[in-house]
Scaffold this motif. Structure first.
Motif, PDB file in Angstrom:
ATOM      1  N   PHE A 298     -49.155 -27.931   9.300  1.00 38.79           N
ATOM      2  CA  PHE A 298     -49.321 -26.959   8.209  1.00 38.79           C
ATOM      3  C   PHE A 298     -48.070 -26.114   8.012  1.00 38.79           C
ATOM      4  O   PHE A 298     -47.780 -25.668   6.913  1.00 38.79           O
ATOM      5  CB  PHE A 298     -50.515 -26.032   8.475  1.00 38.79           C
ATOM      6  N   LYS A 299     -47.327 -25.877   9.100  1.00 43.55           N
ATOM      7  CA  LYS A 299     -46.142 -25.022   9.033  1.00 43.55           C
ATOM      8  C   LYS A 299     -44.883 -25.794   8.659  1.00 43.55           C
ATOM      9  O   LYS A 299     -43.839 -25.205   8.415  1.00 43.55           O
ATOM     10  CB  LYS A 299     -45.942 -24.316  10.373  1.00 43.55           C
TER      11      LYS A 299
ATOM     12  N   THR B 124     -41.168 -24.349   0.974  1.00 38.86           N
ATOM     13  CA  THR B 124     -42.567 -23.962   1.139  1.00 38.86           C
ATOM     14  C   THR B 124     -43.247 -24.851   2.180  1.00 38.86           C
ATOM     15  O   THR B 124     -43.055 -26.064   2.165  1.00 38.86           O
ATOM     16  CB  THR B 124     -43.293 -24.096  -0.220  1.00 38.86           C
ATOM     17  N   ASP B 125     -44.066 -24.239   3.044  1.00 43.67           N
ATOM     18  CA  ASP B 125     -44.776 -25.040   4.039  1.00 43.67           C
ATOM     19  C   ASP B 125     -45.998 -25.720   3.406  1.00 43.67           C
ATOM     20  O   ASP B 125     -46.404 -25.387   2.298  1.00 43.67           O
ATOM     21  CB  ASP B 125     -45.148 -24.217   5.285  1.00 43.67           C
TER      22      ASP B 125
ATOM     23  N   PHE C 271     -50.355 -26.319  -0.629  1.00 47.27           N
ATOM     24  CA  PHE C 271     -51.698 -26.637  -1.120  1.00 47.27           C
ATOM     25  C   PHE C 271     -52.497 -25.399  -1.521  1.00 47.27           C
ATOM     26  O   PHE C 271     -53.284 -25.462  -2.461  1.00 47.27           O
ATOM     27  CB  PHE C 271     -52.462 -27.502  -0.111  1.00 47.27           C
ATOM     28  N   GLU C 272     -52.282 -24.267  -0.841  1.00 50.63           N
ATOM     29  CA  GLU C 272     -52.998 -23.037  -1.224  1.00 50.63           C
ATOM     30  C   GLU C 272     -52.603 -22.583  -2.620  1.00 50.63           C
ATOM     31  O   GLU C 272     -53.424 -22.049  -3.354  1.00 50.63           O
ATOM     32  CB  GLU C 272     -52.730 -21.915  -0.213  1.00 50.63           C
ATOM     33  N   GLU C 273     -51.327 -22.791  -2.981  1.00 50.64           N
ATOM     34  CA  GLU C 273     -50.846 -22.320  -4.282  1.00 50.64           C
ATOM     35  C   GLU C 273     -50.908 -23.390  -5.372  1.00 50.64           C
ATOM     36  O   GLU C 273     -50.529 -23.143  -6.508  1.00 50.64           O
ATOM     37  CB  GLU C 273     -49.416 -21.791  -4.139  1.00 50.64           C
TER      38      GLU C 273
ATOM     39  N   PRO D  61     -60.135 -28.841   5.659  1.00 45.55           N
ATOM     40  CA  PRO D  61     -59.835 -29.030   4.226  1.00 45.55           C
ATOM     41  C   PRO D  61     -58.339 -29.185   3.936  1.00 45.55           C
ATOM     42  O   PRO D  61     -57.964 -29.992   3.086  1.00 45.55           O
ATOM     43  CB  PRO D  61     -60.389 -27.776   3.552  1.00 45.55           C
ATOM     44  N   LEU D  62     -57.508 -28.426   4.634  1.00 48.59           N
ATOM     45  CA  LEU D  62     -56.065 -28.522   4.394  1.00 48.59           C
ATOM     46  C   LEU D  62     -55.518 -29.862   4.890  1.00 48.59           C
ATOM     47  O   LEU D  62     -54.761 -30.523   4.182  1.00 48.59           O
ATOM     48  CB  LEU D  62     -55.328 -27.352   5.051  1.00 48.59           C
TER      49      LEU D  62
END
Length: 117
Positions: free
Chosen positions: A8-9, A56-57, A62-64, A90-91
């Motif tokens: 994720f990072k 961007t990580d 995905f959040e944005e 979910p991610l």
């Protein structure tokens, strides 16, 4: 789950060239990779390039994302030893959706099929 956090990072920009290389090695194009990314996430060229530039990580990527495509539930099958439709985080599932689509591109599937049309 620690492994997930590491993924994720990771900067999306650091993985993006690998998606392109995988596709190009099989005679596909960067434009097709981009089309898949835009389809999945709702980003356009301008917003996407901004994310690459900002390193961007994956989490933020995905959040944005403006909107996950309504047909993502049609993305099924195995990637990296996991069935994408059964991934609980979910991610991580979204990341694997993208991996699966790029994999299908590299395997020579038609874009209409990859984009679940």
């Amino acid at each position: 789950m620690k492994n997930n956090e590491r993924v994720f990072k990771m900067s999306f920009a650091s993985v993006y060239p690998h998606y392109i290389a995988k596709a190009e090695k099989k005679g596909r194009t960067k434009a097709e990779v981009d089309e898949i990314i835009y389809w999945l996430t709702g980003y356009n060229e301008q917003s996407f390039l901004q994310l690459i530039e900002n390193k961007t990580d994956f989490r933020t990527f995905f959040e944005e994302a403006p909107q996950l495509h309504p047909n993502v539930s049609k993305i099924t099958g195995v990637i990296c030893g996991y069935r994408v439709e059964e991934i609980e985080d979910p991610l991580m599932q979204k990341i694997r959706y993208l991996d699966k689509l790029i994999d299908e591109l590299a395997k020579g599937k038609k874009m209409e099929k990859i984009l679940r049309q």
